[in-house]
Design a protein around this motif. Sequence first.
Motif, PDB file in Angstrom:
ATOM      1  N   VAL A 232      -9.203  14.340   3.606  1.00  0.00           N
ATOM      2  CA  VAL A 232     -10.428  15.079   3.889  1.00  0.00           C
ATOM      3  C   VAL A 232     -11.520  14.041   4.094  1.00  0.00           C
ATOM      4  O   VAL A 232     -11.832  13.274   3.183  1.00  0.00           O
ATOM      5  N   VAL A 233     -12.058  13.993   5.302  1.00  0.00           N
ATOM      6  CA  VAL A 233     -13.080  13.006   5.665  1.00  0.00           C
ATOM      7  C   VAL A 233     -14.314  13.749   6.164  1.00  0.00           C
ATOM      8  O   VAL A 233     -14.241  14.471   7.170  1.00  0.00           O
ATOM      9  N   ASP A 234     -15.422  13.595   5.453  1.00  0.00           N
ATOM     10  CA  ASP A 234     -16.670  14.274   5.811  1.00  0.00           C
ATOM     11  C   ASP A 234     -16.452  15.768   6.024  1.00  0.00           C
ATOM     12  O   ASP A 234     -16.977  16.373   6.966  1.00  0.00           O
ATOM     13  N   GLY A 235     -15.631  16.353   5.141  1.00  0.00           N
ATOM     14  CA  GLY A 235     -15.413  17.788   5.164  1.00  0.00           C
ATOM     15  C   GLY A 235     -14.333  18.267   6.112  1.00  0.00           C
ATOM     16  O   GLY A 235     -13.985  19.453   6.101  1.00  0.00           O
ATOM     17  N   GLU A 236     -13.778  17.377   6.925  1.00  0.00           N
ATOM     18  CA  GLU A 236     -12.739  17.755   7.882  1.00  0.00           C
ATOM     19  C   GLU A 236     -11.380  17.291   7.382  1.00  0.00           C
ATOM     20  O   GLU A 236     -11.238  16.174   6.866  1.00  0.00           O
ATOM     21  N   THR A 237     -10.349  18.138   7.532  1.00  0.00           N
ATOM     22  CA  THR A 237      -9.009  17.845   7.027  1.00  0.00           C
ATOM     23  C   THR A 237      -8.136  17.257   8.128  1.00  0.00           C
ATOM     24  O   THR A 237      -8.139  17.731   9.270  1.00  0.00           O
ATOM     25  N   PHE A 238      -7.377  16.222   7.756  1.00  0.00           N
ATOM     26  CA  PHE A 238      -6.470  15.555   8.683  1.00  0.00           C
ATOM     27  C   PHE A 238      -5.103  15.403   8.016  1.00  0.00           C
ATOM     28  O   PHE A 238      -5.017  15.159   6.808  1.00  0.00           O
ATOM     29  N   SER A 239      -4.055  15.542   8.804  1.00  0.00           N
ATOM     30  CA  SER A 239      -2.689  15.366   8.298  1.00  0.00           C
ATOM     31  C   SER A 239      -1.893  14.586   9.337  1.00  0.00           C
ATOM     32  O   SER A 239      -2.026  14.829  10.546  1.00  0.00           O
ATOM     33  N   LEU A 240      -1.092  13.647   8.876  1.00  0.00           N
ATOM     34  CA  LEU A 240      -0.313  12.827   9.797  1.00  0.00           C
ATOM     35  C   LEU A 240       1.056  12.543   9.188  1.00  0.00           C
ATOM     36  O   LEU A 240       1.155  12.261   7.988  1.00  0.00           O
ATOM     37  N   PRO A 241       2.140  12.626   9.983  1.00  0.00           N
ATOM     38  CA  PRO A 241       3.465  12.309   9.448  1.00  0.00           C
ATOM     39  C   PRO A 241       3.651  10.810   9.305  1.00  0.00           C
ATOM     40  O   PRO A 241       2.917  10.006   9.889  1.00  0.00           O
ATOM     41  N   ALA A 242       4.641  10.424   8.523  1.00  0.00           N
ATOM     42  CA  ALA A 242       4.980   9.015   8.378  1.00  0.00           C
ATOM     43  C   ALA A 242       5.671   8.502   9.631  1.00  0.00           C
ATOM     44  O   ALA A 242       6.214   9.272  10.428  1.00  0.00           O
ATOM     45  N   VAL A 243       5.645   7.181   9.812  1.00  0.00           N
ATOM     46  CA  VAL A 243       6.400   6.543  10.880  1.00  0.00           C
ATOM     47  C   VAL A 243       7.796   6.258  10.333  1.00  0.00           C
ATOM     48  O   VAL A 243       7.944   5.537   9.336  1.00  0.00           O
ATOM     49  N   PRO A 244       8.857   6.814  10.938  1.00  0.00           N
ATOM     50  CA  PRO A 244      10.201   6.620  10.383  1.00  0.00           C
ATOM     51  C   PRO A 244      10.711   5.196  10.593  1.00  0.00           C
ATOM     52  O   PRO A 244      10.620   4.647  11.685  1.00  0.00           O
ATOM     53  N   VAL A 245      11.217   4.592   9.509  1.00  0.00           N
ATOM     54  CA  VAL A 245      11.807   3.252   9.565  1.00  0.00           C
ATOM     55  C   VAL A 245      12.976   3.208   8.595  1.00  0.00           C
ATOM     56  O   VAL A 245      13.118   4.063   7.720  1.00  0.00           O
ATOM     57  N   ASN A 246      13.826   2.194   8.755  1.00  0.00           N
ATOM     58  CA  ASN A 246      14.866   1.929   7.773  1.00  0.00           C
ATOM     59  C   ASN A 246      14.227   1.145   6.628  1.00  0.00           C
ATOM     60  O   ASN A 246      13.832  -0.007   6.799  1.00  0.00           O
ATOM     61  N   VAL A 247      14.123   1.761   5.478  1.00  0.00           N
ATOM     62  CA  VAL A 247      13.398   1.162   4.356  1.00  0.00           C
ATOM     63  C   VAL A 247      14.248   0.099   3.671  1.00  0.00           C
ATOM     64  O   VAL A 247      15.361   0.376   3.212  1.00  0.00           O
ATOM     65  N   VAL A 248      13.706  -1.115   3.622  1.00  0.00           N
ATOM     66  CA  VAL A 248      14.333  -2.216   2.898  1.00  0.00           C
ATOM     67  C   VAL A 248      13.698  -2.362   1.517  1.00  0.00           C
ATOM     68  O   VAL A 248      14.398  -2.523   0.507  1.00  0.00           O
ATOM     69  N   ASP A 249      12.376  -2.299   1.448  1.00  0.00           N
ATOM     70  CA  ASP A 249      11.640  -2.462   0.189  1.00  0.00           C
ATOM     71  C   ASP A 249      10.286  -1.773   0.366  1.00  0.00           C
ATOM     72  O   ASP A 249       9.482  -2.194   1.195  1.00  0.00           O
ATOM     73  N   SER A 250      10.040  -0.721  -0.406  1.00  0.00           N
ATOM     74  CA  SER A 250       8.816   0.061  -0.222  1.00  0.00           C
ATOM     75  C   SER A 250       7.625  -0.487  -1.004  1.00  0.00           C
ATOM     76  O   SER A 250       6.497  -0.007  -0.830  1.00  0.00           O
ATOM     77  N   VAL A 251       7.849  -1.491  -1.856  1.00  0.00           N
ATOM     78  CA  VAL A 251       6.735  -2.060  -2.623  1.00  0.00           C
ATOM     79  C   VAL A 251       5.738  -2.706  -1.658  1.00  0.00           C
ATOM     80  O   VAL A 251       6.111  -3.488  -0.792  1.00  0.00           O
ATOM     81  N   GLY A 252       4.484  -2.374  -1.799  1.00  0.00           N
ATOM     82  CA  GLY A 252       3.442  -2.896  -0.911  1.00  0.00           C
ATOM     83  C   GLY A 252       3.071  -1.957   0.217  1.00  0.00           C
ATOM     84  O   GLY A 252       2.057  -2.183   0.898  1.00  0.00           O
ATOM     85  N   ALA A 253       3.860  -0.897   0.414  1.00  0.00           N
ATOM     86  CA  ALA A 253       3.578   0.024   1.520  1.00  0.00           C
ATOM     87  C   ALA A 253       2.230   0.717   1.332  1.00  0.00           C
ATOM     88  O   ALA A 253       1.463   0.885   2.291  1.00  0.00           O
ATOM     89  N   GLY A 254       1.940   1.122   0.098  1.00  0.00           N
ATOM     90  CA  GLY A 254       0.656   1.768  -0.156  1.00  0.00           C
ATOM     91  C   GLY A 254      -0.526   0.851   0.077  1.00  0.00           C
ATOM     92  O   GLY A 254      -1.565   1.274   0.599  1.00  0.00           O
ATOM     93  N   ASP A 255      -0.363  -0.428  -0.278  1.00  0.00           N
ATOM     94  CA  ASP A 255      -1.435  -1.404  -0.040  1.00  0.00           C
ATOM     95  C   ASP A 255      -1.646  -1.616   1.455  1.00  0.00           C
ATOM     96  O   ASP A 255      -2.781  -1.743   1.918  1.00  0.00           O
ATOM     97  N   GLY A 256      -0.559  -1.663   2.206  1.00  0.00           N
ATOM     98  CA  GLY A 256      -0.665  -1.791   3.650  1.00  0.00           C
ATOM     99  C   GLY A 256      -1.328  -0.572   4.276  1.00  0.00           C
ATOM    100  O   GLY A 256      -2.140  -0.694   5.205  1.00  0.00           O
ATOM    101  N   PHE A 257      -0.975   0.612   3.789  1.00  0.00           N
ATOM    102  CA  PHE A 257      -1.589   1.850   4.267  1.00  0.00           C
ATOM    103  C   PHE A 257      -3.109   1.776   4.117  1.00  0.00           C
ATOM    104  O   PHE A 257      -3.864   2.063   5.054  1.00  0.00           O
ATOM    105  N   VAL A 258      -3.559   1.382   2.928  1.00  0.00           N
ATOM    106  CA  VAL A 258      -4.998   1.303   2.658  1.00  0.00           C
ATOM    107  C   VAL A 258      -5.667   0.293   3.586  1.00  0.00           C
ATOM    108  O   VAL A 258      -6.740   0.551   4.143  1.00  0.00           O
TER     109      VAL A 258
END
Length: 312
Positions: A232-258
């Motif tokens: 929710v950004v300035d009162g407007e709602t947004f939704s987006l799907p993930a980009v599909p990949v073959n996951v090797v190690d998910s640690v750090g993904a949230g930091d990259g997202f930010v």
Amino acid sequence: MTVLTFGETMALTRAADTGALAHTSTLHLGIGGAETNFAIALRRLGVDVAWVGRVGQDSLGDLVERELRAEGITADVIRDPDAPTGLMVKERRTATATRVWYYRTGSAGSRLTMSDIADDRLESASLLHVTGITPALSDSARKTTLYCVERARALGIPVSFDLNYRRALWSPEEAGPVFRELIALSDIVFAGEDEAAIAVGDGDPAELVARVRDLGPRESILKLGDQGCLAVVDGETFSLPAVPVNVVDSVGAGDGFVAGYIADRLAGESPGDRLRTAVTVGAFACTVSGDWEGMPRRDELGLLTTAEPVTR
């Protein structure tokens, strides 16, 4: 424009192969930490970043400082002669399950104080980014986090806060009040579902992102892993799907997202474009072992969706 962040970065050891560490004879040595994962990803996207933190007067501290400078981070590294650099040990127990152990009690990073953050470093920042890890490290680190966030707010500097809950550091009951205080002082807030629930109570994603927003931030972003994101950004709602990949190690993904979101926000992109870059950078982080090594550069963002496997 320079983004400022601070916190603990540790030495990181990880097994070369999948399986129990008890049967592993070779480990890779590197570094890891939520704030520097974020900083490296942001720098690779073309944003100037300054990081402040403490490491020991030891070889692992040398490693942290060398890696950050090699990535182009402006690093204010305080060398503490009385405490060691923290250590993180990562085990890929199965192809899809990773376990992490932290050896950080009494570490140099946990001894962060308000005097470690230079006034001119904070006052010249275009944005301050903090996580929920730093206030969990120690009383002095918590006071430093709150001081810097309040000071940035008084100076009109935008504040980004990623809850980044670590159960090894504190309980949900301890974290909840601190999370709520920091959310109320922040302009942009990022959280996973479980993290948001610690701050605002259980609910579905739409309820969680709305409750976080109701505490004060203009931008409330819920990270949903392989389900993408909701914001929710300035009162407007947004939704987006993930980009599909073959996951090797998910640690750090949230930091990259930010980092992807913040980079495009600073560039003046629309909320939808910010989230698109965010899920892309997060996906890149999952494609290799290590916390930050897979973070992409700006000209690589299209590689995950290209139909051509070889670029000539």
